[in-house]
Design a protein around this motif. Sequence first.
Motif, PDB file in Angstrom:
ATOM      1  N   ALA A 121      31.584  34.991  53.752  1.00 46.79           N
ATOM      2  CA  ALA A 121      32.058  34.301  52.547  1.00 46.79           C
ATOM      3  C   ALA A 121      31.796  35.132  51.305  1.00 46.79           C
ATOM      4  N   VAL A 122      30.606  35.688  51.197  1.00 45.51           N
ATOM      5  CA  VAL A 122      30.257  36.511  50.040  1.00 45.51           C
ATOM      6  C   VAL A 122      31.112  37.776  50.003  1.00 45.51           C
ATOM      7  N   ASP A 123      31.323  38.385  51.176  1.00 46.69           N
ATOM      8  CA  ASP A 123      32.166  39.584  51.245  1.00 46.69           C
ATOM      9  C   ASP A 123      33.593  39.270  50.806  1.00 46.69           C
ATOM     10  N   GLU A 124      34.109  38.122  51.250  1.00 47.96           N
ATOM     11  CA  GLU A 124      35.472  37.751  50.878  1.00 47.96           C
ATOM     12  C   GLU A 124      35.574  37.495  49.383  1.00 47.96           C
ATOM     13  N   PHE A 125      34.574  36.827  48.819  1.00 44.18           N
ATOM     14  CA  PHE A 125      34.576  36.598  47.375  1.00 44.18           C
ATOM     15  C   PHE A 125      34.596  37.924  46.628  1.00 44.18           C
ATOM     16  N   GLU A 126      33.764  38.858  47.023  1.00 46.76           N
ATOM     17  CA  GLU A 126      33.707  40.154  46.349  1.00 46.76           C
ATOM     18  C   GLU A 126      35.026  40.914  46.473  1.00 46.76           C
ATOM     19  N   GLU A 127      35.678  40.822  47.627  1.00 43.31           N
ATOM     20  CA  GLU A 127      36.965  41.482  47.820  1.00 43.31           C
ATOM     21  C   GLU A 127      38.025  40.889  46.909  1.00 43.31           C
ATOM     22  N   ILE A 128      38.026  39.563  46.783  1.00 38.60           N
ATOM     23  CA  ILE A 128      38.996  38.896  45.904  1.00 38.60           C
ATOM     24  C   ILE A 128      38.804  39.345  44.461  1.00 38.60           C
ATOM     25  N   ILE A 129      37.544  39.390  44.020  1.00 36.65           N
ATOM     26  CA  ILE A 129      37.249  39.805  42.651  1.00 36.65           C
ATOM     27  C   ILE A 129      37.662  41.250  42.419  1.00 36.65           C
ATOM     28  N   GLU A 130      37.366  42.110  43.369  1.00 32.76           N
ATOM     29  CA  GLU A 130      37.700  43.526  43.212  1.00 32.76           C
ATOM     30  C   GLU A 130      39.211  43.714  43.068  1.00 32.76           C
ATOM     31  N   LYS A 131      39.991  42.971  43.826  1.00 37.36           N
ATOM     32  CA  LYS A 131      41.451  43.073  43.757  1.00 37.36           C
ATOM     33  C   LYS A 131      42.003  42.469  42.468  1.00 37.36           C
ATOM     34  N   SER A 132      41.291  41.518  41.887  1.00 36.16           N
ATOM     35  CA  SER A 132      41.803  40.772  40.739  1.00 36.16           C
ATOM     36  C   SER A 132      41.851  41.580  39.452  1.00 36.16           C
ATOM     37  N   GLY A 133      40.989  42.594  39.341  1.00 38.42           N
ATOM     38  CA  GLY A 133      40.881  43.340  38.091  1.00 38.42           C
ATOM     39  C   GLY A 133      40.066  42.609  37.034  1.00 38.42           C
ATOM     40  N   LEU A 134      39.447  41.481  37.419  1.00 36.31           N
ATOM     41  CA  LEU A 134      38.610  40.703  36.513  1.00 36.31           C
ATOM     42  C   LEU A 134      37.143  40.899  36.882  1.00 36.31           C
ATOM     43  N   ASP A 135      36.267  40.483  36.001  1.00 38.10           N
ATOM     44  CA  ASP A 135      34.831  40.777  36.130  1.00 38.10           C
ATOM     45  C   ASP A 135      34.052  39.485  36.340  1.00 38.10           C
ATOM     46  N   TYR A 136      33.797  39.148  37.604  1.00 42.74           N
ATOM     47  CA  TYR A 136      33.131  37.893  37.942  1.00 42.74           C
ATOM     48  C   TYR A 136      31.886  38.140  38.776  1.00 42.74           C
ATOM     49  N   VAL A 137      31.037  37.126  38.819  1.00 42.36           N
ATOM     50  CA  VAL A 137      29.797  37.196  39.580  1.00 42.36           C
ATOM     51  C   VAL A 137      29.547  35.824  40.202  1.00 42.36           C
ATOM     52  N   TYR A 138      28.710  35.772  41.218  1.00 40.81           N
ATOM     53  CA  TYR A 138      28.364  34.504  41.876  1.00 40.81           C
ATOM     54  C   TYR A 138      26.850  34.364  41.888  1.00 40.81           C
ATOM     55  N   ILE A 139      26.386  33.152  41.647  1.00 43.27           N
ATOM     56  CA  ILE A 139      24.945  32.879  41.586  1.00 43.27           C
ATOM     57  C   ILE A 139      24.613  31.796  42.600  1.00 43.27           C
ATOM     58  N   PRO A 140      23.655  32.027  43.486  1.00 45.80           N
ATOM     59  CA  PRO A 140      23.328  31.048  44.530  1.00 45.80           C
ATOM     60  C   PRO A 140      22.710  29.776  43.931  1.00 45.80           C
ATOM     61  N   LEU A 141      23.046  28.644  44.522  1.00 44.61           N
ATOM     62  CA  LEU A 141      22.513  27.363  44.107  1.00 44.61           C
ATOM     63  C   LEU A 141      21.812  26.713  45.299  1.00 44.61           C
TER      64      LEU A 141
END
Length: 296
Positions: A274-294
């Motif tokens: 899940a984390v890998d997929e999120f990072e791949e989506i962000i990398e392709k998007s050209g936008l600058d996002y991060v995820y924080i565990p809850l």
Amino acid sequence: MKRKMIIAVTAFLLFILCILIVTYYPKRNIDEPVDNYNFDYSTCMNYKVLDNYGLPGHERFRTILHRENTFAQYVKLLEEFNSADNFRYIEAYDVLLQYVGSYQNGNSFIPGYGTLPEEELETFINQRAKAEDGSIISITNIKGALISGKAFTEDLSLQDHIFRGNVFSASDFLYNGNRIPVLLGYDYLDLYQIGDEITVLYAGYPVELKVIGFLDDTSSVHIGSTDISLDTYMVLPSFDIEAEYAKNNQIFSNLHYSHKTRGFFTVTKNVEEAVDEFEEIIEKSGLDYVYIPLPE
């Protein structure tokens, strides 16, 4: 109908301040880039999604706000979030609204209530601002939340928490400048009636709200360690914006979609995947996002 920004910079800065104080401050050191953090993801199933814009070492938000392709990037990112294989995106987020007019509803609806001194809260009440016609208006910061139809019914089951009135309909989740329906938290029950209209600034722009119902006193957004009671919130549908309206109202549309893409995601399969997929989506998007565990 084209809407012009009213004190947009001030409203946006206050929005950022509100979010940092109320929601993220305990989890995040704003003096250094978020991507310097090292988290243990091995057992965490829920994550908060944020962007890095404006943080040291990252691009200014104002820069991407004025880019021609930003809206398309946001729309694509949201589509990718919602079609992910290994996580479920939950489009629910708190926002700063600014009540327009003489405010008399009390301090409990103001962001920071319970954590800020009373004298600081007073600075958010009946601030003087200049409207686009040059007139002086009063605005007051109040708590707002926007929630998508999927999150409202499937993830949070808020349709089961209507104390009075109606839930959102499918048409409420599409915006072209129309009046926006609003559900009010339980503590608003003695202050408004169904059918009342309220003017607020959202992202610095004036929008008209119409009360369609009230939530009960057990309504909340609970995702991992995030647990926010909605008793003192105005809850709006996290609407999509029609393409033609977005074309003619670029800044407002970009601001709104920057909110829509700062929700949560919950792991549906393997955490690492899940984390890998999120990072791949962000990398392709050209936008600058991060995820924080809850963690729970």
